[in-house]
Write an enzyme that holds these catalytic residues in place. Structure first.
Site, PDB file in Angstrom:
ATOM      1  N   LYS A   1       0.874  -1.177   0.000  1.00  0.00           N
ATOM      2  CA  LYS A   1       0.000   0.000   0.000  1.00  0.00           C
ATOM      3  C   LYS A   1       0.909   1.224   0.000  1.00  0.00           C
ATOM      4  CE  LYS A   1      -1.721   2.884   2.728  1.00  0.00           C
ATOM      5  NZ  LYS A   1      -1.673   4.130   1.946  1.00  0.00           N
TER       6      LYS A   1
ATOM      7  N   CYS B   1      13.778  11.585   6.533  1.00  0.00           N
ATOM      8  CA  CYS B   1      13.667  11.184   7.935  1.00  0.00           C
ATOM      9  C   CYS B   1      14.998  11.223   8.687  1.00  0.00           C
ATOM     10  CB  CYS B   1      13.093   9.782   8.008  1.00  0.00           C
ATOM     11  SG  CYS B   1      13.950   8.658   6.903  1.00  0.00           S
TER      12      CYS B   1
ATOM     13  N   GLU C   1      10.135   1.352  10.329  1.00  0.00           N
ATOM     14  CA  GLU C   1      11.151   2.360   9.971  1.00  0.00           C
ATOM     15  C   GLU C   1      10.467   3.703  10.143  1.00  0.00           C
ATOM     16  OE1 GLU C   1      14.279   1.710   8.684  1.00  0.00           O
ATOM     17  OE2 GLU C   1      14.005  -0.452   8.720  1.00  0.00           O
TER      18      GLU C   1
ATOM     19  N   VAL D   1       1.775   6.424  13.535  1.00  0.00           N
ATOM     20  CA  VAL D   1       1.141   5.327  12.787  1.00  0.00           C
ATOM     21  C   VAL D   1       1.919   4.023  13.037  1.00  0.00           C
ATOM     22  CG1 VAL D   1       0.465   4.491  10.509  1.00  0.00           C
ATOM     23  CG2 VAL D   1       0.185   6.911  11.065  1.00  0.00           C
ATOM     24  N   GLY D   2       3.229   4.141  13.193  1.00  0.00           N
ATOM     25  CA  GLY D   2       4.046   2.956  13.485  1.00  0.00           C
ATOM     26  C   GLY D   2       3.580   2.252  14.739  1.00  0.00           C
TER      27      GLY D   2
ATOM     28  N   GLU E   1       9.928  16.339  14.874  1.00  0.00           N
ATOM     29  CA  GLU E   1      10.230  16.218  13.439  1.00  0.00           C
ATOM     30  C   GLU E   1       9.306  17.165  12.664  1.00  0.00           C
ATOM     31  OE1 GLU E   1       8.976  12.550  11.448  1.00  0.00           O
ATOM     32  OE2 GLU E   1      10.922  12.517  10.440  1.00  0.00           O
TER      33      GLU E   1
HETATM   34  P1  NAD Z   1       2.401   8.487   7.866  1.00  0.00           P
HETATM   35  O1  NAD Z   1       2.792   7.680   9.036  1.00  0.00           O
HETATM   36  O2  NAD Z   1       1.345   9.511   8.038  1.00  0.00           O
HETATM   37  O3  NAD Z   1       1.860   7.519   6.689  1.00  0.00           O
HETATM   38  C1  NAD Z   1       2.662   6.486   6.191  1.00  0.00           C
HETATM   39  C2  NAD Z   1       1.769   5.447   5.534  1.00  0.00           C
HETATM   40  O4  NAD Z   1       0.920   4.857   6.516  1.00  0.00           O
HETATM   41  C3  NAD Z   1       0.842   5.990   4.446  1.00  0.00           C
HETATM   42  O5  NAD Z   1       0.793   5.074   3.381  1.00  0.00           O
HETATM   43  C4  NAD Z   1      -0.506   6.048   5.160  1.00  0.00           C
HETATM   44  O6  NAD Z   1      -1.614   5.945   4.288  1.00  0.00           O
HETATM   45  C5  NAD Z   1      -0.411   4.822   6.048  1.00  0.00           C
HETATM   46  N1  NAD Z   1      -1.290   4.789   7.220  1.00  0.00           N
HETATM   47  C6  NAD Z   1      -1.779   5.837   7.936  1.00  0.00           C
HETATM   48  N2  NAD Z   1      -2.539   5.378   8.957  1.00  0.00           N
HETATM   49  C7  NAD Z   1      -2.525   4.018   8.886  1.00  0.00           C
HETATM   50  C8  NAD Z   1      -3.115   2.985   9.667  1.00  0.00           C
HETATM   51  N3  NAD Z   1      -3.877   3.249  10.741  1.00  0.00           N
HETATM   52  N4  NAD Z   1      -2.888   1.690   9.314  1.00  0.00           N
HETATM   53  C9  NAD Z   1      -2.104   1.398   8.257  1.00  0.00           C
HETATM   54  N5  NAD Z   1      -1.527   2.342   7.466  1.00  0.00           N
HETATM   55  C10 NAD Z   1      -1.730   3.639   7.790  1.00  0.00           C
HETATM   56  O7  NAD Z   1       3.756   9.108   7.276  1.00  0.00           O
HETATM   57  P2  NAD Z   1       3.933  10.093   6.038  1.00  0.00           P
HETATM   58  O8  NAD Z   1       3.434  11.441   6.413  1.00  0.00           O
HETATM   59  O9  NAD Z   1       3.438   9.444   4.811  1.00  0.00           O
HETATM   60  O10 NAD Z   1       5.555  10.117   5.929  1.00  0.00           O
HETATM   61  C11 NAD Z   1       6.382  10.881   6.732  1.00  0.00           C
HETATM   62  C12 NAD Z   1       6.949  10.070   7.875  1.00  0.00           C
HETATM   63  O11 NAD Z   1       7.657   8.931   7.383  1.00  0.00           O
HETATM   64  C13 NAD Z   1       7.978  10.863   8.675  1.00  0.00           C
HETATM   65  O12 NAD Z   1       7.781  10.640  10.049  1.00  0.00           O
HETATM   66  C14 NAD Z   1       9.311  10.254   8.225  1.00  0.00           C
HETATM   67  O13 NAD Z   1      10.357  10.444   9.118  1.00  0.00           O
HETATM   68  C15 NAD Z   1       8.933   8.837   8.050  1.00  0.00           C
HETATM   69  N6  NAD Z   1       9.913   8.110   7.214  1.00  0.00           N
HETATM   70  C16 NAD Z   1      10.801   7.243   7.815  1.00  0.00           C
HETATM   71  C17 NAD Z   1      11.761   6.575   7.049  1.00  0.00           C
HETATM   72  C18 NAD Z   1      12.766   5.622   7.656  1.00  0.00           C
HETATM   73  O14 NAD Z   1      13.470   4.957   6.908  1.00  0.00           O
HETATM   74  N7  NAD Z   1      12.895   5.520   8.957  1.00  0.00           N
HETATM   75  C19 NAD Z   1      11.818   6.791   5.670  1.00  0.00           C
HETATM   76  C20 NAD Z   1      10.914   7.685   5.099  1.00  0.00           C
HETATM   77  C21 NAD Z   1       9.957   8.328   5.887  1.00  0.00           C
END
Ligand code: NAD
Length: 492
Positions: free
Chosen positions: A186, A295, A261, A243-244, A395
């Site tokens: 997804k 990130c 991640e 979300v993680g 962040e």
């Molecule tokens: P986000 O957590 O809002 O969304 C990430 C994904 O999760 C999207 O596809 C979203 O649709 C999905 N999602 C949202 N709620 C969900 C749920 N309840 N169940 C399952 N899936 C769900 O993050 P974002 O705004 O898309 O991206 C930015 C974040 O990603 C920042 O915090 C950044 O640091 C992090 N990031 C981390 C890494 C790494 O390698 N550690 C790499 C890139 C981005």
């Protein structure tokens, strides 16, 4: 000069863009679609199907159905297929770069120069690991004939964010596929284009139906049912810590292995023995790369008091000179932020930070770019102040850094480790003994010396604490994550 759209790109975005399930393009059962927005103009690029539980069920069923046949191929057969895909990614690199830049707002020079070729290299790296791995490890146990037999899990689920959609897809799914798993992805609903284009190429090179499946949709409607699906045997999530946590909870409840991640708030500790001009250049590059939406990049600069004024002033000048513009313009060094939501997030953070007492050393400007008035442009900014400021602790994910001063090594390390994030930090010094010492003491998955964002295949990458768990991305560790161990023993 802005580029015209490449014929393959123009054809692809005519759509309809649909889910890729069992080797076929499928609309959503309920017909739901949404606009994909171009951050450089604020206008729709195209429409894409928006799926939910029905599409996830179909995609997981397809991946489940394809698993036995994919897992039964020899590692060499899988490797050959992934190499064919890598060749096709390389052949279509210019199309992929244009799609990635249009979708994310990433400067085209970056998509072409880094993102796309690095993903090609990654696909080849994991394809090669498939043939080098040991699938049976004999054990020397007294009176027992024993071995560890390593097999793929089955269907693996992936949820990705919007900042590096193509590279994260490659880094995530290629090790899983190389190890013999099938996948359901997804992508972020904000940036689905290159993920779908990779499916088109995968289909053309003969990756069998059901091995790769993609469902576009929101987190609530598509991400949630994917995470909770009983036939998904392993989950991987890249995104925000909030979300993680939700995904980790659901996987925990279902006793499903899960890799997270997550976000970061990287520090750079800069000692007084650096080349100030060269370091200023690298710090400016760190917070403008992908418009600061990285990130692991350095967003808290902890600078030795002796060089503080000089380094801040030089970095300020370099940031002022950054050319902000539309992603497809070849003169652009920094494109727009990915969305209006992200533009508002960055602006609010800076407003709140200044309300809490931070000083703006370089003020952000929201830009109107001629011919692209609806785009989400903001210029780089620098803040300074107390370390308990919201902009220093959270962040932001934009082209902005927070600067602090330090006197001695001990206080600098303490400052770095004062946050719960643990993704990546850097230390800058010509005294390499000191640099290694500080690198070891900074709590995170990665410590970089005299550099930011050091990525290479073979170099493990991951986060700890609020930045995630189960890293190893881009290394054999992550390939091994996608093989489960089974002990086979016969008493003699
Ligand atoms: P986000 O957590 O809002 O969304 C990430 C994904 O999760 C999207 O596809 C979203 O649709 C999905 N999602 C949202 N709620 C969900 C749920 N309840 N169940 C399952 N899936 C769900 O993050 P974002 O705004 O898309 O991206 C930015 C974040 O990603 C920042 O915090 C950044 O640091 C992090 N990031 C981390 C890494 C790494 O390698 N550690 C790499 C890139 C981005």
């Amino acid at each position: 000069m802005a580029e015209t759209l490449r014929p393959n790109v123009a054809q692809f975005i005519k759509g309809p863009l649909q889910h890729y399930i069992n080797g076929q393009w499928r609309p959503s059962k309920d017909g739901a679609v949404d606009d994909v927005i171009d951050p450089s103009t604020g206008k729709p690029i195209c429409k894409v199907a928006m799926g939910g539980a029905d599409e996830i069920d179909a995609a997981v069923a397809a991946a489940h159905g394809a698993f036995h046949s994919w897992a039964s191929k020899t590692p060499n057969e899988r490797s050959v297929m992934l190499h064919r895909l890598a060749d096709s990614l390389e052949k279509h690199a210019a199309d992929l770069a244009q799609l990635e830049s249009m979708d994310v707002g990433k400067a085209i020079v970056n998509s072409e120069g880094f993102d796309i070729p690095f993903g090609v290299e990654g696909t080849r790296y994991f394809a090669d690991l498939a043939v080098r791995a040991l699938y049976d490890i004999p054990l020397g146990i007294k009176n027992i004939e024993a071995r560890v037999h390593r097999v793929p899990y089955g269907v693996c689920g992936f949820v990705f964010p919007w900042n590096f959609p193509y590279d994260l897809l490659i880094w995530g799914v290629m090790p899983a596929l190389a190890a013999g798993n099938t996948v359901v992805v997804k992508p972020s609903e904000v940036t689905p284009l290159t993920t779908l284009y990779v499916c088109k190429l995968a289909s053309e090179v003969g990756i069998p139906p059901g091995v790769i499946n993609v469902v576009v949709g929101t987190g609530a409607k598509a991400g949630s049912p994917l995470t909770a699906h009983p036939l998904v045997k392993r989950m991987s999530f890249t995104g925000s810590p909030g979300v993680g946590r939700i995904i980790g909870e659901v996987c925990g409840k279902n006793l499903k292995p899960c890799k997270l991640e997550l976000g970061g708030k990287g520090a750079a500790v800069i000692f007084d023995d650096v080349d100030v001009n060269a370091t200023a250049e690298k710090l400016a590059a760190a917070i403008t790369l992908n418009t600061g939406q990285v990130c692991c990049t350095a967003t808290r600069w902890i600078i030795h008091e002796k060089i503080y004024d000089d380094l801040v002033s030089k970095t300020r000048e370099k940031l002022k000179a950054i050319r902000v513009g539309p992603a497809l313009d070849r003169n652009t060094q920094m494109g727009p932020l990915v969305s209006r939501v992200q533009l508002e997030r960055v602006t609010h953070y800076i407003e709140n930070g200044t309300k809490q007492g931070a000083t703006l050393l370089l003020e952000p400007q929201t830009l109107k770019v001629t011919g692209h008035e609806g785009g989400f442009y903001v210029t780089p900014s620098l803040l300074a102040g107390q370390s308990d400021n919201i902009c220093c602790r959270e962040e932001i994910f934009g082209p902005t850094a927070y600067v602090l001063k330090f006197k001695d090594e001990e206080s600098a390390v303490k400052e770095v480790n004062s946050l719960s994030y643990g993704l990546a930090n850097s230390v800058w010094s010509s005294d390499l003994k000191r640099a290694h010492r500080v690198a070891e003491r900074m709590v995170a998955g990665n410590s970089w010396i005299n550099a930011n964002n050091v990525f290479a295949y073979g170099l493990p990458y991951g986060g700890v604490n609020l930045s995630g768990m189960g890293g190893g991305v881009n290394s054999p560790e992550t390939f091994n994550d996608y093989l489960r161990s089974q002990t086979i023993a016969r008493p003699l």
